[in-house]
Design a protein around this motif. Sequence first.
Motif: not given
Length: 210
Positions: A164-188
Amino acid sequence: MKLLTSIFAVLLLSVVTLVQATELQTGSVAIYSNGQVKKLVEQTPDWTLWESARKRLYRLSFLPYFPTLEYQRFPRERGGYTRHIDLTKVPLLMPFGDSKSIAFISQRTKTDGTSAQRHWRCRYDGKARESLMEREWLVENYSCNRFNPFSKKPFKERREISYAPDLGMVVKESVSRPGRQIKVTRLEYLLNPKEANANLIADMVKGLRH
């Protein structure tokens, strides 16, 4: 219910105060969907330094699609690292530059002195909107793959980022690796330094966990 109403009223006031500022303020506190709390302790035009509640430091590039530049445990424990990326050899993705896709190599050095190169491909995925703190924000979306150039596997790690440019921050990120569960992190929540206090932060985190 009255307590929750009061908490959210203070929270919204904090958000309004922060958004009116020309830049992210040192001392701001970010609370994430996984319950993690980070405080902005230092910033320059090139990076921001965040400290978690567990006294761990994260140095982040002003380019939101780059991986963490430095991770440090406190006191200095094993497991930390620094990451170097030669910006003189890497074009900038939109809207920071004109490129829609790039490839680069990062040199990651651990606290024990060992180091390794990591290969990345990143792509600009365009604009979208994310709902956060009871309003919608314009975001720039990116996707990045870490890969082994000598392997046939498509990636070792995939990151999808909403900035989000207006905040100057990443507000959501998902990370996935083969064989692992996807991790989703949101700025609340993002709290103004003047409004962020221990009781309010504890109530926010408690609400996320329940």
